[in-house]
Scaffold this active site. Structure first.
Site, PDB file in Angstrom:
ATOM      1  N   HIS A   1       0.816  -1.219   0.000  1.00 55.58           N
ATOM      2  CA  HIS A   1       0.000   0.000   0.000  1.00 55.58           C
ATOM      3  C   HIS A   1       0.847   1.266   0.000  1.00 55.58           C
ATOM      4  CE1 HIS A   1      -3.457   2.438   0.298  1.00 55.58           C
ATOM      5  NE2 HIS A   1      -4.130   1.792   1.222  1.00 55.58           N
TER       6      HIS A   1
ATOM      7  N   ASP B   1      -9.263  -5.556 -18.444  1.00 56.91           N
ATOM      8  CA  ASP B   1      -9.505  -6.619 -19.436  1.00 56.91           C
ATOM      9  C   ASP B   1      -8.160  -7.162 -19.904  1.00 56.91           C
ATOM     10  OD1 ASP B   1     -10.174  -8.231 -21.559  1.00 56.91           O
ATOM     11  OD2 ASP B   1     -11.269  -6.690 -22.675  1.00 56.91           O
TER      12      ASP B   1
END
Length: 442
Positions: free
Chosen positions: A158, A378
């Site tokens: 993070h 995608d």
């Protein structure tokens, strides 16, 4: 769903380095990046359906695209170091990131609604990892499914990126997997834009970092084994019903604001507070890309942490007894306080106070994960059937979801004492059902 059992066969992790030589250098993280509360890993999961006549191997396609993406995002192939003052820097070593290839004897449709957290098969589909210093910054496992689909599981450090930044990186991997010569959005480091000023000076209030008064030892403590992790789906009709509970001048509030204010209140009622004067707070993330923070000048492509923890604070008695408009107003005021000056002051606070952790006592921590773009990624097999954070224990996340009945909405995981969870669910259902035209699905 808990009865479903399947086997996952993993291969040993392989290091995937950048596909071309990259600079060996040290890059400082920003003073927003290296705060104590971000020194952890974010688990992200994406599920993809197979078919469509594409017989390529998703493992090979993604591994190759990942290697190419690391040429552009070469700091992610390095390792974190800590220097004086707990300052984090990344050494761009080009070592790469661990990648695990796996196969599972299960179809995507068999998983039902177990796609979102709590994920009963979390340990099977996520790669192992530990620590943040001197370790890989990303760990990935791609698990092929019997139906031709696959699961992409990702652990990201993070301190290197926030949800939007990780979404940008994964979008780049997807574009390269589909044959693009380069990402449509090129990454920008520019972490100096969120470094502390010289000299540092705290000019704003930062209640998320003001720790609540300590309760007596063991007060309200619950053994870890007595906790429950459960998610709640809020359909559009549910959110509309909650919106009708606030004054007209607040109807334009976002779904995240409406839901969070309601859940904060229901949570406080369910937990119960012996002292109505006890402090309670909701801490939530507010983005700093544009809007009130445009003065920071963060460029398109910036993938570092660009948000603040805003905090709405009140007493338990006030929160539980006043109308729904009250916590919502508190939240909106806290959000409005996050400006460019607030972000600069926050960076200065981190340096002056030793990079503290946000307050956790009496805190409901929540983040909106519906706008990270991860569900749009995608890799060549269409958009994800589901994508988002895979864990909801330290914080609750708002995640876009469509269940097996085709109902669309926002799923919000919660982690509460088992003795509290049913009461919390009851409070939420009761609140939604105040509108007679809506029947809660919770």
């Amino acid at each position: 769903m808990a009865a479903l059992s399947f086997t996952v066969r993993r291969k040993a992790p392989l290091l995937v380095p950048p596909a071309a030589p990259t600079p060996h250098e040290f890059k400082r993280l920003s003073d927003i990046d290296d705060q104590d509360g971000l020194r952890t890993q974010i688990p992200i999961i994406q599920y993809y359906r197979g078919g469509g006549g594409d017989d390529r191997d998703p493992v090979e396609v993604i591994r190759h695209a990942l290697s190419r993406a690391l040429v552009f995002y070469y700091p992610l192939a390095g390792r974190l170091r800590e220097i004086a003052g707990r300052k984090l820097v990344v050494e761009c070593t080009g070592e790469g990131i661990p990648f695990v290839e796996a196969d599972a004897d299960v179809r995507l449709d068999q998983l039902g609604d177990a796609l979102h957290p709590p994920i009963p098969f979390f340990d099977e589909v996520f790669p192992e990892s530990a620590g943040i210093l001197h370790r890989p910054l990303i760990h990935i496992q791609v698990t092929r499914l019997r139906c031709g689909g696959f699961i992409f599981a990702f652990r990201g450090n993070h301190t290197m990126a926030d949800g939007a930044g990780l979404g940008q990186f994964l979008t780049a991997v997807g574009e390269l997997a589909r044959g693009a010569p380069a990402p449509s959005t090129l990454p920008v480091w520019a972490r100096e834009l969120l470094e502390a000023r010289t000299p540092p000076r705290i000019t704003c209030l930062h209640p998320a970092f003001e720790h609540a008064a300590a309760r007596p030892p063991n007060a309200g403590d619950v053994p870890p084994l007595d906790m429950e992790h459960r998610s709640f789906l809020f359909r559009r009709a549910d959110i509309a019903a909650l919106r009708m509970l606030v004054p007209p001048h607040l109807h334009a509030s976002s779904a995240f604001e409406i839901l969070t204010a309601c859940l904060w209140r229901c949570r406080a009622i369910a937990i119960g507070h012996d002292d109505p004067g006890e402090e309670t707070r909701v801490v939530f993330t507010v983005g700093a890309r544009g809007g009130r923070c445009a003065g920071l000048g963060l460029p398109r492509g910036y993938y570092g942490n660009a948000f603040a923890y805003a905090a709405a604070v009140t007493s338990a008695g006030e929160l539980c007894s006043r109308p729904m408009g009250y916590p919502l107003e508190l939240m909106r005021n806290a959000k409005a306080a996050v400006t460019a000056e607030h972000m600069r002051s926050l960076a200065d606070l981190m340096v002056l106070r030793g990079r503290p952790h946000y307050a956790t006592e009496g805190t409901y921590l929540v983040s909106d994960a519906t706008r990270t773009g991860m569900e749009e990624v995608d890799y060549g097999w269409g958009k994800a059937a589901f994508a988002g954070p895979a864990w909801g224990r330290v914080a609750s996340f708002h995640i876009a979801f469509r269940n097996s009945k085709g109902e669309e909405g926002i799923v919000v995981p919660h982690y509460l004492p088992r003795s509290v969870m049913d009461k919390f669910a009851g409070e939420v259902t009761s609140l939604i059902n105040r509108n007679p035209s809506v029947r809660s699905s919770l």
